[in-house]
Design a protein around this motif. Structure first.
Motif, PDB file in Angstrom:
ATOM      1  N   VAL A   1       0.857  -1.196   0.000  1.00 36.21           N
ATOM      2  CA  VAL A   1       0.000   0.000   0.000  1.00 36.21           C
ATOM      3  C   VAL A   1       0.889   1.241   0.000  1.00 36.21           C
ATOM      4  N   THR A   2       0.274   2.389  -0.264  1.00 37.17           N
ATOM      5  CA  THR A   2       1.022   3.639  -0.142  1.00 37.17           C
ATOM      6  C   THR A   2       1.323   3.878   1.328  1.00 37.17           C
ATOM      7  N   GLU A   3       2.200   4.813   1.611  1.00 37.65           N
ATOM      8  CA  GLU A   3       2.505   5.127   3.007  1.00 37.65           C
ATOM      9  C   GLU A   3       1.281   5.652   3.745  1.00 37.65           C
ATOM     10  N   ASP A   4       0.269   6.112   3.008  1.00 37.63           N
ATOM     11  CA  ASP A   4      -0.985   6.572   3.614  1.00 37.63           C
ATOM     12  C   ASP A   4      -1.987   5.439   3.785  1.00 37.63           C
ATOM     13  N   GLY A   5      -1.644   4.243   3.295  1.00 41.01           N
ATOM     14  CA  GLY A   5      -2.530   3.095   3.434  1.00 41.01           C
ATOM     15  C   GLY A   5      -3.472   2.887   2.268  1.00 41.01           C
ATOM     16  N   ASP A   6      -3.316   3.677   1.211  1.00 41.65           N
ATOM     17  CA  ASP A   6      -4.170   3.529   0.035  1.00 41.65           C
ATOM     18  C   ASP A   6      -3.604   2.461  -0.899  1.00 41.65           C
ATOM     19  N   PRO A   7      -4.447   1.906  -1.772  1.00 40.02           N
ATOM     20  CA  PRO A   7      -3.940   0.938  -2.761  1.00 40.02           C
ATOM     21  C   PRO A   7      -2.887   1.594  -3.658  1.00 40.02           C
ATOM     22  N   ILE A   8      -1.879   0.830  -4.065  1.00 42.69           N
ATOM     23  CA  ILE A   8      -0.884   1.392  -4.977  1.00 42.69           C
ATOM     24  C   ILE A   8      -1.398   1.273  -6.404  1.00 42.69           C
ATOM     25  N   GLU A   9      -0.764   2.016  -7.287  1.00 44.20           N
ATOM     26  CA  GLU A   9      -1.108   1.990  -8.702  1.00 44.20           C
ATOM     27  C   GLU A   9       0.082   1.462  -9.479  1.00 44.20           C
ATOM     28  N   TYR A  10      -0.025   1.481 -10.815  1.00 42.08           N
ATOM     29  CA  TYR A  10       1.030   0.915 -11.654  1.00 42.08           C
ATOM     30  C   TYR A  10       2.354   1.665 -11.544  1.00 42.08           C
ATOM     31  N   GLY A  11       2.325   2.983 -11.367  1.00 43.71           N
ATOM     32  CA  GLY A  11       3.574   3.749 -11.250  1.00 43.71           C
ATOM     33  C   GLY A  11       4.427   3.283 -10.085  1.00 43.71           C
ATOM     34  N   PRO A  12       3.882   3.296  -8.857  1.00 47.42           N
ATOM     35  CA  PRO A  12       4.670   2.790  -7.726  1.00 47.42           C
ATOM     36  C   PRO A  12       5.038   1.300  -7.876  1.00 47.42           C
ATOM     37  N   ALA A  13       4.149   0.525  -8.477  1.00 44.85           N
ATOM     38  CA  ALA A  13       4.463  -0.893  -8.693  1.00 44.85           C
ATOM     39  C   ALA A  13       5.661  -1.030  -9.634  1.00 44.85           C
ATOM     40  N   ALA A  14       5.715  -0.195 -10.667  1.00 47.82           N
ATOM     41  CA  ALA A  14       6.837  -0.235 -11.605  1.00 47.82           C
ATOM     42  C   ALA A  14       8.133   0.203 -10.928  1.00 47.82           C
ATOM     43  N   ILE A  15       8.057   1.248 -10.110  1.00 46.74           N
ATOM     44  CA  ILE A  15       9.247   1.717  -9.383  1.00 46.74           C
ATOM     45  C   ILE A  15       9.771   0.611  -8.469  1.00 46.74           C
ATOM     46  N   ARG A  16       8.867  -0.003  -7.705  1.00 45.69           N
ATOM     47  CA  ARG A  16       9.279  -1.089  -6.802  1.00 45.69           C
ATOM     48  C   ARG A  16       9.941  -2.212  -7.590  1.00 45.69           C
ATOM     49  N   THR A  17       9.367  -2.538  -8.750  1.00 43.96           N
ATOM     50  CA  THR A  17       9.862  -3.647  -9.554  1.00 43.96           C
ATOM     51  C   THR A  17      11.241  -3.351 -10.128  1.00 43.96           C
ATOM     52  N   VAL A  18      11.435  -2.185 -10.701  1.00 43.35           N
ATOM     53  CA  VAL A  18      12.737  -1.831 -11.266  1.00 43.35           C
ATOM     54  C   VAL A  18      13.804  -1.835 -10.175  1.00 43.35           C
ATOM     55  N   LEU A  19      13.460  -1.342  -8.995  1.00 49.00           N
ATOM     56  CA  LEU A  19      14.444  -1.286  -7.921  1.00 49.00           C
ATOM     57  C   LEU A  19      14.689  -2.641  -7.252  1.00 49.00           C
ATOM     58  N   ARG A  20      13.933  -3.658  -7.627  1.00 51.76           N
ATOM     59  CA  ARG A  20      14.257  -5.015  -7.166  1.00 51.76           C
ATOM     60  C   ARG A  20      15.656  -5.405  -7.612  1.00 51.76           C
ATOM     61  N   ILE A  21      16.068  -4.871  -8.756  1.00 53.99           N
ATOM     62  CA  ILE A  21      17.409  -5.167  -9.275  1.00 53.99           C
ATOM     63  C   ILE A  21      18.456  -4.734  -8.251  1.00 53.99           C
ATOM     64  N   VAL A  22      18.304  -3.545  -7.698  1.00 54.80           N
ATOM     65  CA  VAL A  22      19.253  -3.048  -6.693  1.00 54.80           C
ATOM     66  C   VAL A  22      19.055  -3.788  -5.370  1.00 54.80           C
ATOM     67  N   ASP A  23      17.791  -3.955  -4.958  1.00 52.15           N
ATOM     68  CA  ASP A  23      17.512  -4.643  -3.697  1.00 52.15           C
ATOM     69  C   ASP A  23      18.082  -6.060  -3.677  1.00 52.15           C
ATOM     70  N   ALA A  24      18.161  -6.694  -4.836  1.00 52.08           N
ATOM     71  CA  ALA A  24      18.639  -8.078  -4.924  1.00 52.08           C
ATOM     72  C   ALA A  24      20.157  -8.187  -4.869  1.00 52.08           C
ATOM     73  N   LEU A  25      20.862  -7.070  -4.969  1.00 52.79           N
ATOM     74  CA  LEU A  25      22.322  -7.092  -4.973  1.00 52.79           C
ATOM     75  C   LEU A  25      22.881  -7.303  -3.573  1.00 52.79           C
ATOM     76  N   PRO A  26      24.072  -7.750  -3.355  1.00 59.41           N
ATOM     77  CA  PRO A  26      24.882  -8.410  -4.364  1.00 59.41           C
ATOM     78  C   PRO A  26      24.384  -9.822  -4.659  1.00 59.41           C
ATOM     79  N   ALA A  27      23.569 -10.364  -3.763  1.00 55.88           N
ATOM     80  CA  ALA A  27      22.950 -11.678  -3.970  1.00 55.88           C
ATOM     81  C   ALA A  27      21.884 -11.866  -2.901  1.00 55.88           C
ATOM     82  N   PHE A  28      20.900 -12.677  -3.200  1.00 53.20           N
ATOM     83  CA  PHE A  28      19.872 -13.084  -2.232  1.00 53.20           C
ATOM     84  C   PHE A  28      19.144 -11.905  -1.565  1.00 53.20           C
ATOM     85  N   TYR A  29      18.894 -10.847  -2.333  1.00 54.56           N
ATOM     86  CA  TYR A  29      18.176  -9.664  -1.828  1.00 54.56           C
ATOM     87  C   TYR A  29      18.869  -9.038  -0.625  1.00 54.56           C
TER      88      TYR A  29
END
Length: 138
Positions: free
Chosen positions: A75-103
């Motif tokens: 959810v958003t920090e306000d507790g509302d449902p997220i939309e595609y924009g924040p979902a895309a940001i979270r997804t792209v940054l999974r690449i960094v979060d996963a570094l150097p291995a195993f998240y």
């Protein structure tokens, strides 16, 4: 509500479920592509499937299959449902979060931030909570 810290184990379990599902689907598609001599497209499809999986499910439902199974939601920090924009940001940054291995970066961020957010959550202004505990989060 302050439930972010209560879902760390569930988040790890959800990641494992999601990675296994994505790997199975990607493997099946890669196998099919290899049979029709298009194996070089397998990696590309795997990447598209992985990104699409997270963006579509989190943008539409706030949950991936792993999160649904473990009763957590983004959810958003306000507790509302997220939309595609924040979902895309979270997804792209999974690449960094996963570094150097195993998240590793993502896990460290979750452990040291007050709202138990990984880098993708911080940038997208989202939190992961137990399903049903949305609403005003501030």
């Amino acid at each position: 509500m302050g439930t972010e810290g209560d879902v760390i184990g569930r988040r790890i379990g959800a990641i494992i479920i999601d990675i296994v599902l994505i790997a199975i689907v990607s493997s099946v598609i890669s196998g099919i592509l290899a049979q029709v001599r298009l194996a070089f497209l397998g990696s590309l499809f795997g990447l598209v499937i992985g990104f699409g999986y997270y963006i579509y499910l989190e943008g539409t439902y706030g949950q991936t299959v792993g999160k649904m199974a473990l009763d957590i939601v983004v959810v958003t920090e306000d507790g509302d449902p997220i939309e595609y924009g924040p979902a895309a940001i979270r997804t792209v940054l999974r690449i960094v979060d996963a570094l150097p291995a195993f998240y590793l970066i993502g896990i460290v961020a979750v452990l040291v931030t007050d709202r138990k957010q990984r880098l993708g959550d911080i940038v997208a202004d989202t939190v992961v909570v137990r399903a049903g505990e949305t609403g005003s989060m501030r």
